[in-house]
Design a protein around this motif. Structure first.
Motif, PDB file in Angstrom:
ATOM      1  N   UNK A 190       0.831  -1.204   0.000  1.00  9.62           N
ATOM      2  CA  UNK A 190       0.000   0.000   0.000  1.00  9.62           C
ATOM      3  C   UNK A 190       0.867   1.256   0.000  1.00  9.62           C
ATOM      4  N   UNK A 191       1.960   1.241   0.743  1.00 12.99           N
ATOM      5  CA  UNK A 191       2.848   2.402   0.787  1.00 12.99           C
ATOM      6  C   UNK A 191       3.486   2.653  -0.579  1.00 12.99           C
ATOM      7  N   UNK A 192       3.922   1.571  -1.233  1.00 14.18           N
ATOM      8  CA  UNK A 192       4.532   1.707  -2.556  1.00 14.18           C
ATOM      9  C   UNK A 192       3.521   2.264  -3.556  1.00 14.18           C
ATOM     10  N   UNK A 193       2.285   1.753  -3.483  1.00 15.95           N
ATOM     11  CA  UNK A 193       1.246   2.214  -4.410  1.00 15.95           C
ATOM     12  C   UNK A 193       0.941   3.693  -4.189  1.00 15.95           C
ATOM     13  N   UNK A 194       0.816   4.102  -2.931  1.00 17.44           N
ATOM     14  CA  UNK A 194       0.527   5.510  -2.651  1.00 17.44           C
ATOM     15  C   UNK A 194       1.684   6.400  -3.062  1.00 17.44           C
ATOM     16  N   UNK A 195       2.909   5.922  -2.864  1.00 17.85           N
ATOM     17  CA  UNK A 195       4.074   6.692  -3.274  1.00 17.85           C
ATOM     18  C   UNK A 195       4.104   6.861  -4.786  1.00 17.85           C
ATOM     19  N   UNK A 196       3.756   5.801  -5.511  1.00 17.99           N
ATOM     20  CA  UNK A 196       3.733   5.863  -6.977  1.00 17.99           C
ATOM     21  C   UNK A 196       2.670   6.835  -7.461  1.00 17.99           C
ATOM     22  N   UNK A 197       1.514   6.800  -6.809  1.00 16.92           N
ATOM     23  CA  UNK A 197       0.435   7.720  -7.189  1.00 16.92           C
ATOM     24  C   UNK A 197       0.824   9.158  -6.908  1.00 16.92           C
ATOM     25  N   UNK A 198       1.518   9.390  -5.789  1.00 15.58           N
ATOM     26  CA  UNK A 198       1.944  10.749  -5.454  1.00 15.58           C
ATOM     27  C   UNK A 198       2.962  11.262  -6.466  1.00 15.58           C
ATOM     28  N   UNK A 199       3.897  10.391  -6.889  1.00 19.48           N
ATOM     29  CA  UNK A 199       4.884  10.796  -7.899  1.00 19.48           C
ATOM     30  C   UNK A 199       4.203  11.087  -9.229  1.00 19.48           C
ATOM     31  N   UNK A 200       3.200  10.285  -9.559  1.00 15.33           N
ATOM     32  CA  UNK A 200       2.481  10.496 -10.821  1.00 15.33           C
ATOM     33  C   UNK A 200       1.743  11.838 -10.810  1.00 15.33           C
TER      34      UNK A 200
END
Length: 206
Positions: A190-200
């Motif tokens: 979940x942390x990786x997914x949220x981090x990816x969404x924030x970078x996007x």
């Protein structure tokens, strides 16, 4: 998935979640030579607590499974799984308070305030109560966005459950360590997914 298929799938999940409780009842009744071993209360306490944690982990795995498989119907089982996790947690606490302490409330108070693993376990139990109460679709409609925020409590509840398991294990810590690793994977995804969404989002605004 048709309505019939969904109904059959839900019935299967319900039966699977109920099976540990039925097995404990059969063992307590000495059916077919089964028993609860030399320390029945400890056995029931341990089985109920671990089953609650197992189902909680399965509940946490629902969203990652849906994202990886694109099988959206799996989300329909999440509420049932969460409620079964709470059901076993209630049985875990009831076994401790009624069968182990025999409703000695002064002893319960001392245990909660003086024994760290019981403190974190009780905190997990208390945090789980509002999730169970607000699990209905009606409460979801009434709370709206606050419902999502409230149900994120499942993450600290999972952490507290693993800490409770780890701290109360005196000798062989292999099993709670495995649980810790599984939880780290579930939360890490979940942390990786949220981090990816924030970078996007940042990239799209540049």
């Amino acid at each position: 998935m048709t309505r019939l298929e969904l109904g059959l799938a839900k019935a299967a999940v319900f039966a699977a979640c109920l099976a540990p409780f039925v097995l404990i009842v059969l063992r307590a009744a000495n059916v077919d030579g089964m028993d609860l071993g030399p320390n029945p209360v400890e056995e029931v306490l341990h089985k109920m607590g671990k089953t609650s944690l197992n189902i909680l982990f399965i509940t946490l795995a629902v969203s990652p499974v849906r994202r990886l498989t694109h099988y959206n119907a799996v989300i329909r089982f999440r509420r049932m799984l969460g409620l079964f996790s709470f059901f076993y947690l209630v049985l875990h606490f009831t076994t401790y308070a009624v069968l182990d302490l025999r409703l000695a409330w002064d002893t319960l108070y001392v245990d909660i305030t003086k024994r760290p693993y019981i403190t974190v376990g009780m905190l997990a139990f208390v945090l789980m109560i509002p999730l169970a109460i607000t699990s209905t679709k009606g409460m979801q409609r009434r709370l709206k966005r606050r419902w999502v925020t409230l149900h994120r409590l499942i993450y600290p509840i999972g952490v507290l459950g693993v800490v409770h398991f780890l701290w109360q294990t005196k000798l062989d810590t292999l099993e709670p360590t495995i649980y810790s690793i599984i939880l780290a994977v579930l939360l890490g995804e979940r942390l990786v997914r949220r981090s990816s969404r924030a970078r996007a989002r940042r990239t799209s605004t540049v």
